[in-house]
Design an enzyme around this catalytic site. Sequence first.
Site, short mmCIF file in Angstrom:
data_model
loop_
_atom_site.label_atom_id
_atom_site.label_comp_id
_atom_site.label_asym_id
_atom_site.label_seq_id
_atom_site.Cartn_x
_atom_site.Cartn_y
_atom_site.Cartn_z
N ARG A 18 0.82 -1.22 0.00
CA ARG A 18 0.00 0.00 0.00
C ARG A 18 0.85 1.27 0.00
O ARG A 18 0.46 2.29 0.55
CB ARG A 18 -0.97 0.04 1.19
CG ARG A 18 -2.04 -1.05 1.15
CD ARG A 18 -3.14 -0.77 2.17
NE ARG A 18 -4.00 -1.93 2.34
CZ ARG A 18 -4.36 -2.42 3.53
NH1 ARG A 18 -3.95 -1.85 4.64
NH2 ARG A 18 -5.15 -3.47 3.60
N ARG A 22 -3.77 5.93 0.48
CA ARG A 22 -4.39 7.02 1.25
C ARG A 22 -3.43 7.83 2.09
O ARG A 22 -3.78 8.92 2.54
CB ARG A 22 -5.49 6.44 2.13
CG ARG A 22 -6.69 5.90 1.35
CD ARG A 22 -7.63 5.14 2.25
NE ARG A 22 -7.02 3.88 2.71
CZ ARG A 22 -7.57 3.07 3.61
NH1 ARG A 22 -8.72 3.40 4.17
NH2 ARG A 22 -6.97 1.96 3.96
N ARG A 31 -7.34 10.67 -7.02
CA ARG A 31 -8.58 9.89 -6.96
C ARG A 31 -9.79 10.81 -6.96
O ARG A 31 -10.81 10.52 -7.62
CB ARG A 31 -8.60 9.04 -5.69
CG ARG A 31 -8.01 7.65 -5.78
CD ARG A 31 -8.98 6.58 -6.25
NE ARG A 31 -10.28 6.60 -5.63
CZ ARG A 31 -10.61 5.99 -4.50
NH1 ARG A 31 -9.70 5.33 -3.81
NH2 ARG A 31 -11.84 6.02 -4.05
N ASP A 67 -6.95 -3.66 -6.94
CA ASP A 67 -7.55 -4.27 -5.76
C ASP A 67 -7.79 -5.74 -6.07
O ASP A 67 -8.04 -6.11 -7.22
CB ASP A 67 -8.87 -3.58 -5.39
CG ASP A 67 -9.39 -4.04 -4.03
OD1 ASP A 67 -10.09 -5.07 -3.99
OD2 ASP A 67 -9.07 -3.39 -3.03
N TYR A 142 -14.81 -13.22 0.96
CA TYR A 142 -15.62 -12.07 0.57
C TYR A 142 -16.88 -12.51 -0.15
O TYR A 142 -17.99 -11.99 0.10
CB TYR A 142 -14.81 -11.14 -0.34
CG TYR A 142 -13.79 -10.30 0.39
CD1 TYR A 142 -14.12 -9.57 1.53
CD2 TYR A 142 -12.48 -10.22 -0.07
CE1 TYR A 142 -13.17 -8.80 2.19
CE2 TYR A 142 -11.52 -9.44 0.58
CZ TYR A 142 -11.88 -8.73 1.72
OH TYR A 142 -10.96 -7.97 2.37
#
Length: 340
Positions: A18, A22, A31, A67, A142
């Site tokens: 990552r 963010r 983004r 992702d 998921y």
Amino acid sequence: MNACRRLPVPHTPVWFMRQAGRSLPEYREARGAVPMLEACAIPDLIVEITMQPLRRYAVDAAIFFSDIVVPLKAIGVDLDIKPGVGPVIADPIRDAAAVGRLRPLWPDDVPYVTEAVSSLNAELGDIPLIGFAGGPFTLASYLIEGGPSKNHERTKAMMYGEPELWARLLDRLADIAITYLKVQVEAGARAVQLFDSWVGGVAPADYRRSVLPHSEKIFAALEPYGVPRIHFGVGTGELLGLMGEAGADVVGVDWRVPLDEAVRRVDAGKALQGNLDPAILLAPWEVAAERAREVLAQGRTAEGHVFNLGHGVLPSTDPGVLARLADLVHEESAVHAEAP
């Protein structure tokens, strides 16, 4: 690349899971209001976000911005990534009919991946691009739970109670991961990482019986390409040996197990990746630096070591600390590489 192949290196290489994300203000600006899954399908945006950390940090590799659920979206699974929650599946897969509707992934389903990887290669030059895919247990979790889960109740219920259905689901997910990774490698990715993020919730005997064969299938399919293959999961201390057995060249280790202990748990012939606790970077720099030196010292017991965090960069991390960390890894490890 040499560290992954357990060859001599002038310094320990470093990249951060990552590293594009963010924690970077330029990421948030790029983004904007674009939803995550839309951003993962815009080649120019993928390239820009992948390159952002390399302009700040002296990292030795880029990680493809995407992702793990992107290939599921590409085959028509009705899902979304909700801020603060994660992937949410509108119609969870819980029976044979639903598994049967999960179609294969074809390269034409993800043309934006091929375009973005090709463009990135032109920009990166000698810096390798790492491609990635989600591991079969994590994707299954998921799909079955309908979103993130702490205990994976429904997932384990299928694994324990309907082993044949479970095997069909994981076999299909392994095929999807294989295609997705092949697309990236054929477009120019020079290493790949399989993120089976939540497989640490499985006991070793169940991993060997119900997960390992499908991970083995993925790594075996990538072997002819000759690219380093990395295997990572969170909370997988009891599974490290099995994860190496699955066929990875590099076993990723989270922060819970010291690297010198991981060396004892993983069979010979594997490099290790990791494993500074991401939360350490929120402490004073002197504390983070000392812990990083400990990781480097433990990593010298491995046949090859790629420095990384024990999981992804936390959103509140100061980018300046990551820059200092990358420099420290190079400087400290170069001293030891030069020592007689």
